[in-house]
Motif scaffolding. Structure first.
Motif, short mmCIF file in Angstrom:
data_model
loop_
_atom_site.label_atom_id
_atom_site.label_comp_id
_atom_site.label_asym_id
_atom_site.label_seq_id
_atom_site.Cartn_x
_atom_site.Cartn_y
_atom_site.Cartn_z
N THR A 172 0.97 -1.05 0.22
CA THR A 172 -0.11 0.01 -0.42
C THR A 172 1.31 0.97 0.12
OG1 THR A 172 -2.13 -1.35 1.36
CG2 THR A 172 -1.59 0.82 1.50
N VAL A 173 0.33 2.42 -0.80
CA VAL A 173 0.93 3.37 -0.95
C VAL A 173 0.14 4.45 0.09
CG1 VAL A 173 2.54 5.61 -2.40
CG2 VAL A 173 2.09 2.91 -3.06
N LEU A 174 0.55 5.57 1.36
CA LEU A 174 0.18 6.31 1.17
C LEU A 174 1.01 7.78 0.85
CD1 LEU A 174 0.77 4.89 5.31
CD2 LEU A 174 -1.59 4.20 3.63
N GLU A 175 0.17 8.46 1.07
CA GLU A 175 0.73 10.61 0.78
C GLU A 175 -0.28 10.94 1.71
OE1 GLU A 175 0.52 13.30 -2.86
OE2 GLU A 175 -1.28 11.35 -3.52
N GLY A 176 0.90 12.10 2.12
CA GLY A 176 0.11 12.76 3.56
C GLY A 176 1.88 13.28 4.24
N GLU A 177 1.33 14.42 4.91
CA GLU A 177 2.58 14.76 6.07
C GLU A 177 3.39 13.66 6.26
OE1 GLU A 177 3.82 17.61 5.98
OE2 GLU A 177 2.20 18.11 4.58
N TRP A 178 4.12 13.60 7.29
CA TRP A 178 5.10 12.55 7.78
C TRP A 178 4.47 11.77 8.51
CZ3 TRP A 178 9.35 9.27 7.13
CH2 TRP A 178 10.64 9.30 8.65
N LYS A 179 3.94 12.71 9.98
CA LYS A 179 3.18 12.55 11.02
C LYS A 179 2.20 11.41 10.80
CE LYS A 179 1.10 17.21 11.54
NZ LYS A 179 0.30 16.49 11.16
N ASP A 180 1.18 11.77 9.94
CA ASP A 180 0.06 11.37 9.21
C ASP A 180 0.19 10.07 8.63
OD1 ASP A 180 -1.05 13.60 10.52
OD2 ASP A 180 -0.79 14.78 8.30
N VAL A 181 1.16 9.85 8.07
CA VAL A 181 1.57 8.59 7.52
C VAL A 181 2.04 7.54 8.56
CG1 VAL A 181 1.34 9.66 4.61
CG2 VAL A 181 3.60 8.87 6.18
#
Length: 103
Positions: A42-51
């Motif tokens: 799975t690939v997540l995209e977002g801010e460091w803290k969120d992913v």
């Protein structure tokens, strides 16, 4: 923005681990983080803290009843950009002049 690709599964639950993977996908889907999943990860995209928080939640849930877990992670950070989870594929399609196969 960060693209974080990861795969996580238990090693102590036999050959079929789909139920455990489904629990992780449920966490990811409810997180609000942009993602794409396929048969290998799975690939997540977002801010460091969120992913990182989403991946941590997946690990902590799996850790509740799994005694051995394997995980792989790949990270791509690029300042000031978003929409790369789909944009990177679109850029390749533009270079090729055609659509490519997707999951």
């Amino acid at each position: 923005m960060v693209l974080l690709e990861f795969s996580m599964s238990p090693l102590d639950k036999g050959e079929s681990v789909g139920d455990y993977v489904a629990r992780s996908i449920d966490i990811i889907d409810k997180s609000g983080v942009t993602y794409e999943t396929n048969s290998m990860g799975t690939v997540l995209e977002g801010e460091w803290k969120d992913v990182i928080a989403v991946m941590t939640q997946c690990f902590e849930r799996m850790q509740e009843d799994c005694h051995r877990i394997t995980a792989t992670m790949k990270l791509d950070y690029r300042k000031g950009t978003s929409g790369r989870i789909r944009g990177k594929i679109q850029a390749i399609e533009t270079r090729l002049g055609r659509k490519i196969q997707r999951g």
